[in-house]
Design a protein around this motif. Structure first.
Motif, PDB file in Angstrom:
ATOM      1  N   ASP A  71       0.827  -1.213   0.000  1.00 21.40           N
ATOM      2  CA  ASP A  71       0.000   0.000   0.000  1.00 21.40           C
ATOM      3  C   ASP A  71       0.860   1.261   0.000  1.00 21.40           C
ATOM      4  OD1 ASP A  71      -2.380  -1.401  -0.104  1.00 21.40           O
ATOM      5  OD2 ASP A  71      -2.700  -1.349   2.074  1.00 21.40           O
ATOM      6  N   GLU A  72       1.944   1.232   0.729  1.00 24.36           N
ATOM      7  CA  GLU A  72       2.844   2.386   0.746  1.00 24.36           C
ATOM      8  C   GLU A  72       3.511   2.582  -0.615  1.00 24.36           C
ATOM      9  OE1 GLU A  72       4.141   2.458   5.447  1.00 24.36           O
ATOM     10  OE2 GLU A  72       5.136   1.044   4.087  1.00 24.36           O
ATOM     11  N   ILE A  73       3.889   1.493  -1.251  1.00 22.40           N
ATOM     12  CA  ILE A  73       4.480   1.578  -2.600  1.00 22.40           C
ATOM     13  C   ILE A  73       3.465   2.186  -3.564  1.00 22.40           C
ATOM     14  CG2 ILE A  73       5.319   0.229  -4.566  1.00 22.40           C
ATOM     15  CD1 ILE A  73       6.517  -1.730  -2.451  1.00 22.40           C
ATOM     16  N   LYS A  74       2.216   1.753  -3.474  1.00 20.96           N
ATOM     17  CA  LYS A  74       1.169   2.305  -4.344  1.00 20.96           C
ATOM     18  C   LYS A  74       0.967   3.795  -4.082  1.00 20.96           C
ATOM     19  CE  LYS A  74      -1.342  -2.005  -4.964  1.00 20.96           C
ATOM     20  NZ  LYS A  74      -2.500  -2.804  -4.583  1.00 20.96           N
ATOM     21  N   ALA A  75       1.015   4.188  -2.819  1.00 25.40           N
ATOM     22  CA  ALA A  75       0.835   5.601  -2.469  1.00 25.40           C
ATOM     23  C   ALA A  75       1.992   6.436  -3.009  1.00 25.40           C
ATOM     24  CB  ALA A  75       0.708   5.761  -0.956  1.00 25.40           C
ATOM     25  N   ILE A  76       3.209   5.935  -2.904  1.00 33.83           N
ATOM     26  CA  ILE A  76       4.372   6.659  -3.433  1.00 33.83           C
ATOM     27  C   ILE A  76       4.290   6.724  -4.956  1.00 33.83           C
ATOM     28  CG2 ILE A  76       6.886   6.578  -3.707  1.00 33.83           C
ATOM     29  CD1 ILE A  76       6.898   5.350  -0.817  1.00 33.83           C
ATOM     30  N   TYR A  77       3.862   5.644  -5.575  1.00 35.10           N
ATOM     31  CA  TYR A  77       3.696   5.640  -7.035  1.00 35.10           C
ATOM     32  C   TYR A  77       2.678   6.707  -7.457  1.00 35.10           C
ATOM     33  CZ  TYR A  77       2.822   4.233 -11.800  1.00 35.10           C
ATOM     34  OH  TYR A  77       2.687   4.244 -13.165  1.00 35.10           O
ATOM     35  N   ALA A  78       1.548   6.761  -6.774  1.00 36.76           N
ATOM     36  CA  ALA A  78       0.503   7.742  -7.111  1.00 36.76           C
ATOM     37  C   ALA A  78       1.038   9.167  -6.971  1.00 36.76           C
ATOM     38  CB  ALA A  78      -0.724   7.534  -6.231  1.00 36.76           C
ATOM     39  N   LEU A  79       1.782   9.426  -5.920  1.00 35.31           N
ATOM     40  CA  LEU A  79       2.345  10.750  -5.698  1.00 35.31           C
ATOM     41  C   LEU A  79       3.387  11.077  -6.776  1.00 35.31           C
ATOM     42  CD1 LEU A  79       2.531  13.286  -3.934  1.00 35.31           C
ATOM     43  CD2 LEU A  79       4.211  12.048  -2.518  1.00 35.31           C
ATOM     44  N   ALA A  80       4.262  10.130  -7.075  1.00 37.66           N
ATOM     45  CA  ALA A  80       5.281  10.346  -8.103  1.00 37.66           C
ATOM     46  C   ALA A  80       4.637  10.525  -9.477  1.00 37.66           C
ATOM     47  CB  ALA A  80       6.262   9.174  -8.122  1.00 37.66           C
ATOM     48  N   GLU A 101      14.251 -10.204  -6.797  1.00 32.52           N
ATOM     49  CA  GLU A 101      12.994 -10.600  -6.144  1.00 32.52           C
ATOM     50  C   GLU A 101      12.258  -9.388  -5.576  1.00 32.52           C
ATOM     51  OE1 GLU A 101      16.363 -10.904  -3.237  1.00 32.52           O
ATOM     52  OE2 GLU A 101      16.010 -11.765  -5.216  1.00 32.52           O
ATOM     53  N   GLU A 102      12.989  -8.372  -5.138  1.00 34.54           N
ATOM     54  CA  GLU A 102      12.364  -7.163  -4.598  1.00 34.54           C
ATOM     55  C   GLU A 102      11.888  -6.237  -5.717  1.00 34.54           C
ATOM     56  OE1 GLU A 102      10.974  -4.810  -1.447  1.00 34.54           O
ATOM     57  OE2 GLU A 102      11.665  -6.864  -1.461  1.00 34.54           O
ATOM     58  N   LYS A 103      12.573  -6.264  -6.854  1.00 31.66           N
ATOM     59  CA  LYS A 103      12.219  -5.391  -7.980  1.00 31.66           C
ATOM     60  C   LYS A 103      10.782  -5.623  -8.453  1.00 31.66           C
ATOM     61  CE  LYS A 103      16.339  -3.940 -10.347  1.00 31.66           C
ATOM     62  NZ  LYS A 103      17.159  -4.006 -11.535  1.00 31.66           N
ATOM     63  N   LYS A 104      10.287  -6.836  -8.302  1.00 28.88           N
ATOM     64  CA  LYS A 104       8.922  -7.154  -8.753  1.00 28.88           C
ATOM     65  C   LYS A 104       7.892  -6.238  -8.092  1.00 28.88           C
ATOM     66  CE  LYS A 104      10.133 -11.934  -9.509  1.00 28.88           C
ATOM     67  NZ  LYS A 104      10.115 -13.279  -8.961  1.00 28.88           N
ATOM     68  N   ARG A 105       8.122  -5.885  -6.851  1.00 25.61           N
ATOM     69  CA  ARG A 105       7.184  -5.034  -6.126  1.00 25.61           C
ATOM     70  C   ARG A 105       7.169  -3.602  -6.677  1.00 25.61           C
ATOM     71  NH1 ARG A 105       8.464  -4.645  -0.356  1.00 25.61           N
ATOM     72  NH2 ARG A 105       6.295  -4.038  -0.126  1.00 25.61           N
ATOM     73  N   TYR A 106       8.228  -3.228  -7.369  1.00 24.33           N
ATOM     74  CA  TYR A 106       8.388  -1.855  -7.867  1.00 24.33           C
ATOM     75  C   TYR A 106       8.292  -1.785  -9.391  1.00 24.33           C
ATOM     76  CZ  TYR A 106       9.903  -1.127  -3.119  1.00 24.33           C
ATOM     77  OH  TYR A 106       9.940  -1.076  -1.747  1.00 24.33           O
ATOM     78  N   LYS A 107       7.752  -2.815 -10.006  1.00 27.60           N
ATOM     79  CA  LYS A 107       7.710  -2.906 -11.466  1.00 27.60           C
ATOM     80  C   LYS A 107       7.124  -1.660 -12.138  1.00 27.60           C
ATOM     81  CE  LYS A 107       6.358  -5.708 -15.350  1.00 27.60           C
ATOM     82  NZ  LYS A 107       5.696  -6.897 -15.846  1.00 27.60           N
ATOM     83  N   PRO A 108       6.042  -1.068 -11.646  1.00 25.37           N
ATOM     84  CA  PRO A 108       5.501   0.125 -12.319  1.00 25.37           C
ATOM     85  C   PRO A 108       6.515   1.264 -12.444  1.00 25.37           C
ATOM     86  CG  PRO A 108       3.904  -0.725 -10.748  1.00 25.37           C
ATOM     87  CD  PRO A 108       5.183  -1.480 -10.519  1.00 25.37           C
ATOM     88  N   PHE A 109       7.397   1.414 -11.461  1.00 25.40           N
ATOM     89  CA  PHE A 109       8.418   2.457 -11.530  1.00 25.40           C
ATOM     90  C   PHE A 109       9.422   2.159 -12.645  1.00 25.40           C
ATOM     91  CE2 PHE A 109       7.019   2.647  -7.070  1.00 25.40           C
ATOM     92  CZ  PHE A 109       6.726   3.991  -6.956  1.00 25.40           C
TER      93      PHE A 109
END
Length: 135
Positions: A32-41, A60-68
């Motif tokens: 949820d925090e990643i999504k919130a940071i993505y929305a703000l960015a 393995e961690e990069k998958k969580r940040y794929k949209p960036f």
């Protein structure tokens, strides 16, 4: 919940300085925090810079940040395409004798660590008023 503004500023600072952005949060962000940071960015057209800051994350961690990372690749492509179009316009103006001066993004893009860090969707060029029809 973390302060998204603070995390985003720290990630952008890391990107601009060429530092590892993962040190900003030590992989402790929730989905949820990643999504919130993505929305703000995204709101500020800065998602690609967060992707740049996080490029050294383990796979393995990069998958969580794929949209960036997707936005970073889009920014790279858009920058290459735009610079190619810009060169075509400059060459055409030179062949036709149209005086011109590049403005804004084209002028400051070389000041960035990577050209694609300066996003743009247009090409700003100043031409003399008397050459507008030729241009």
């Amino acid at each position: 919940m973390i302060n998204c503004n603070d995390v985003l500023i720290r990630l952008l600072t890391a990107a601009v300085r060429g530092q590892a952005g993962e040190d900003v949060f030590a992989n402790t962000l929730s989905d949820d925090e990643i999504k919130a940071i993505y929305a703000l960015a995204k709101k500020h057209d800065l998602t690609h810079l967060v992707g740049a800051a996080l490029e050294n994350l383990p796979s393995e961690e990069k998958k969580r940040y794929k949209p960036f990372f997707t936005e970073a690749v889009k920014a790279m492509y858009r920058c290459e395409w735009l610079m190619g179009e810009q060169e075509k316009i400059y060459a055409l103006f030179e062949r036709c004798g149209v005086r011109h001066i590049p403005l804004k993004g084209a002028v400051i893009r070389p000041l960035y660590r990577e050209a694609w860090h300066r996003t743009s969707c247009d090409i700003d060029i100043l031409v003399p008023e008397e050459q507008l029809d030729e241009a």
